[in-house]
Design a protein around this motif. Structure first.
Motif, PDB file in Angstrom:
ATOM      1  N   GLN A 141       0.829  -1.206   0.000  1.00  0.00           N
ATOM      2  CA  GLN A 141       0.000   0.000   0.000  1.00  0.00           C
ATOM      3  C   GLN A 141       0.865   1.258   0.000  1.00  0.00           C
ATOM      4  O   GLN A 141       0.558   2.228  -0.687  1.00  0.00           O
ATOM      5  N   LYS A 142       1.952   1.256   0.755  1.00  0.00           N
ATOM      6  CA  LYS A 142       2.865   2.403   0.745  1.00  0.00           C
ATOM      7  C   LYS A 142       3.479   2.606  -0.635  1.00  0.00           C
ATOM      8  O   LYS A 142       3.692   3.732  -1.060  1.00  0.00           O
ATOM      9  N   LEU A 143       3.734   1.505  -1.315  1.00  0.00           N
ATOM     10  CA  LEU A 143       4.388   1.568  -2.613  1.00  0.00           C
ATOM     11  C   LEU A 143       3.436   1.954  -3.740  1.00  0.00           C
ATOM     12  O   LEU A 143       3.804   2.696  -4.649  1.00  0.00           O
ATOM     13  N   THR A 144       2.182   1.487  -3.680  1.00  0.00           N
ATOM     14  CA  THR A 144       1.261   1.673  -4.808  1.00  0.00           C
ATOM     15  C   THR A 144       0.010   2.472  -4.468  1.00  0.00           C
ATOM     16  O   THR A 144      -0.670   2.945  -5.364  1.00  0.00           O
ATOM     17  N   GLY A 145      -0.323   2.557  -3.182  1.00  0.00           N
ATOM     18  CA  GLY A 145      -1.572   3.201  -2.793  1.00  0.00           C
ATOM     19  C   GLY A 145      -2.759   2.252  -2.825  1.00  0.00           C
ATOM     20  O   GLY A 145      -3.872   2.629  -2.495  1.00  0.00           O
ATOM     21  N   GLU A 146      -2.540   1.006  -3.227  1.00  0.00           N
ATOM     22  CA  GLU A 146      -3.598   0.000  -3.319  1.00  0.00           C
ATOM     23  C   GLU A 146      -3.558  -0.925  -2.113  1.00  0.00           C
ATOM     24  O   GLU A 146      -2.498  -1.266  -1.611  1.00  0.00           O
ATOM     25  N   ASP A 154       9.574 -12.657   7.199  1.00  0.00           N
ATOM     26  CA  ASP A 154       9.592 -11.195   7.231  1.00  0.00           C
ATOM     27  C   ASP A 154      10.774 -10.657   6.413  1.00  0.00           C
ATOM     28  O   ASP A 154      10.641  -9.723   5.635  1.00  0.00           O
ATOM     29  N   PHE A 155      11.924 -11.275   6.571  1.00  0.00           N
ATOM     30  CA  PHE A 155      13.106 -10.884   5.801  1.00  0.00           C
ATOM     31  C   PHE A 155      12.885 -11.141   4.311  1.00  0.00           C
ATOM     32  O   PHE A 155      13.261 -10.324   3.464  1.00  0.00           O
ATOM     33  N   ALA A 156      12.261 -12.270   3.963  1.00  0.00           N
ATOM     34  CA  ALA A 156      12.011 -12.608   2.560  1.00  0.00           C
ATOM     35  C   ALA A 156      11.065 -11.596   1.906  1.00  0.00           C
ATOM     36  O   ALA A 156      11.258 -11.218   0.751  1.00  0.00           O
ATOM     37  N   ILE A 157      10.064 -11.143   2.649  1.00  0.00           N
ATOM     38  CA  ILE A 157       9.140 -10.135   2.129  1.00  0.00           C
ATOM     39  C   ILE A 157       9.892  -8.831   1.855  1.00  0.00           C
ATOM     40  O   ILE A 157       9.732  -8.214   0.808  1.00  0.00           O
ATOM     41  N   SER A 158      10.727  -8.428   2.797  1.00  0.00           N
ATOM     42  CA  SER A 158      11.537  -7.216   2.595  1.00  0.00           C
ATOM     43  C   SER A 158      12.455  -7.369   1.391  1.00  0.00           C
ATOM     44  O   SER A 158      12.611  -6.444   0.587  1.00  0.00           O
ATOM     45  N   TYR A 159      13.052  -8.540   1.254  1.00  0.00           N
ATOM     46  CA  TYR A 159      13.933  -8.797   0.110  1.00  0.00           C
ATOM     47  C   TYR A 159      13.158  -8.712  -1.202  1.00  0.00           C
ATOM     48  O   TYR A 159      13.647  -8.159  -2.188  1.00  0.00           O
ATOM     49  N   PHE A 160      11.947  -9.256  -1.219  1.00  0.00           N
ATOM     50  CA  PHE A 160      11.105  -9.198  -2.423  1.00  0.00           C
ATOM     51  C   PHE A 160      10.879  -7.748  -2.853  1.00  0.00           C
ATOM     52  O   PHE A 160      11.017  -7.408  -4.016  1.00  0.00           O
ATOM     53  N   PHE A 161      10.538  -6.882  -1.898  1.00  0.00           N
ATOM     54  CA  PHE A 161      10.297  -5.481  -2.243  1.00  0.00           C
ATOM     55  C   PHE A 161      11.566  -4.784  -2.706  1.00  0.00           C
ATOM     56  O   PHE A 161      11.533  -3.972  -3.631  1.00  0.00           O
ATOM     57  N   VAL A 163      10.535  -0.623  -6.666  1.00  0.00           N
ATOM     58  CA  VAL A 163      11.356   0.584  -6.513  1.00  0.00           C
ATOM     59  C   VAL A 163      11.492   0.952  -5.037  1.00  0.00           C
ATOM     60  O   VAL A 163      11.553   2.115  -4.684  1.00  0.00           O
ATOM     61  N   TYR A 164      11.569  -0.034  -4.202  1.00  0.00           N
ATOM     62  CA  TYR A 164      11.676   0.156  -2.755  1.00  0.00           C
ATOM     63  C   TYR A 164      12.946   0.923  -2.399  1.00  0.00           C
ATOM     64  O   TYR A 164      14.030   0.600  -2.871  1.00  0.00           O
ATOM     65  N   ASN A 165      12.787   1.955  -1.586  1.00  0.00           N
ATOM     66  CA  ASN A 165      13.922   2.704  -1.063  1.00  0.00           C
ATOM     67  C   ASN A 165      13.665   2.923   0.424  1.00  0.00           C
ATOM     68  O   ASN A 165      12.836   3.753   0.786  1.00  0.00           O
ATOM     69  N   PHE A 215      10.943   5.880   1.608  1.00  0.00           N
ATOM     70  CA  PHE A 215       9.845   5.002   1.204  1.00  0.00           C
ATOM     71  C   PHE A 215       8.505   5.720   1.123  1.00  0.00           C
ATOM     72  O   PHE A 215       7.703   5.434   0.256  1.00  0.00           O
ATOM     73  N   ASN A 216       8.230   6.661   2.012  1.00  0.00           N
ATOM     74  CA  ASN A 216       6.913   7.298   2.043  1.00  0.00           C
ATOM     75  C   ASN A 216       6.626   8.155   0.822  1.00  0.00           C
ATOM     76  O   ASN A 216       5.477   8.341   0.463  1.00  0.00           O
ATOM     77  N   SER A 217       7.647   8.678   0.168  1.00  0.00           N
ATOM     78  CA  SER A 217       7.408   9.573  -0.958  1.00  0.00           C
ATOM     79  C   SER A 217       7.319   8.832  -2.296  1.00  0.00           C
ATOM     80  O   SER A 217       6.977   9.439  -3.290  1.00  0.00           O
ATOM     81  N   GLN A 218       7.637   7.558  -2.323  1.00  0.00           N
ATOM     82  CA  GLN A 218       7.635   6.828  -3.577  1.00  0.00           C
ATOM     83  C   GLN A 218       6.323   6.088  -3.778  1.00  0.00           C
ATOM     84  O   GLN A 218       5.881   5.343  -2.921  1.00  0.00           O
ATOM     85  N   THR A 219       5.709   6.299  -4.898  1.00  0.00           N
ATOM     86  CA  THR A 219       4.569   5.480  -5.307  1.00  0.00           C
ATOM     87  C   THR A 219       4.783   5.107  -6.761  1.00  0.00           C
ATOM     88  O   THR A 219       5.458   5.807  -7.505  1.00  0.00           O
ATOM     89  N   THR A 220       4.197   4.006  -7.135  1.00  0.00           N
ATOM     90  CA  THR A 220       4.333   3.546  -8.507  1.00  0.00           C
ATOM     91  C   THR A 220       2.982   3.074  -9.020  1.00  0.00           C
ATOM     92  O   THR A 220       2.150   2.598  -8.245  1.00  0.00           O
ATOM     93  N   ASP A 221       2.771   3.233 -10.302  1.00  0.00           N
ATOM     94  CA  ASP A 221       1.530   2.788 -10.928  1.00  0.00           C
ATOM     95  C   ASP A 221       1.663   1.393 -11.522  1.00  0.00           C
ATOM     96  O   ASP A 221       0.666   0.773 -11.866  1.00  0.00           O
ATOM     97  N   ASN A 222       2.884   0.907 -11.664  1.00  0.00           N
ATOM     98  CA  ASN A 222       3.133  -0.410 -12.263  1.00  0.00           C
ATOM     99  C   ASN A 222       4.252  -1.124 -11.529  1.00  0.00           C
ATOM    100  O   ASN A 222       5.238  -0.492 -11.140  1.00  0.00           O
TER     101      ASN A 222
END
Length: 161
Positions: free
Chosen positions: A58-63, A112-119, A124-126, A130-137
């Motif tokens: 949700q932080k990444l996409t808003g969805e 938990d570590f694997a989920i973080s690694y996936f992102f 575009v995880y930073n 992190f709070n300022s980044q959103t992506t549509d795809n």
């Protein structure tokens, strides 16, 4: 002659790497998003990991992703399946085949570590911004299989005399 051959090899490898097939995991314009899948017998810690994935997504996409408890997949959906498998050879594995992604680990901490690694690896995880980044795809490779274990599980602190 060697320079030409080297140049042709570099161009060939570049074209091959750029030609890797990919798949859209999430798209606002196409209204596609995955469903989080956890087993029916999932405990509270696994549910907490699923909620963590939803929050990061949700932080990444808003969805807001839907969490589904089931032991099977609906063929019409794309799933991200979260599993704890104590018999896993590595500490965690992230696998993609067909439409679904399976993220599994030997315990909840490694999940938990694997989920973080996936992102970090596939979006575009930073973590610093992190709070300022959103992506549509979100576009991911069509197939991947990544397993990892730490070089050591625990290290004692060492203080020199």
């Amino acid at each position: 002659m060697h320079k030409k051959l080297l140049f042709l090899m570099i161009i060939s490898m570049t074209l091959n790497a750029c030609g890797q097939k990919s798949m859209i995991l999430f798209s606002k314009s196409e209204n596609t998003s995955p469903v989080i899948n956890i087993p029916l017998r999932a405990d509270a810690l696994l549910e907490k990991n699923a909620n963590y994935f939803v929050i990061q997504f949700q932080k990444l996409t808003g969805e807001n992703l839907k969490i589904e408890r089931s032991d099977g997949f609906n063929k019409n959906n794309t799933y991200i399946s979260l599993r704890v498998n104590p018999t896993l050879r590595n500490e965690f594995c992230i696998q993609k085949s067909d439409k679904n992604i399976v993220i599994q680990a030997v315990d909840n901490k490694n999940l938990d570590f694997a989920i973080s690694y996936f992102f970090q690896r596939y979006t575009v995880y930073n973590p610093d911004n992190f709070n300022s980044q959103t992506t549509d795809n979100i576009v991911i490779p069509e197939r991947f299989n990544y397993c990892a274990s730490p070089d050591f599980k625990y290290r004692e602190p060492y203080f020199s005399p």
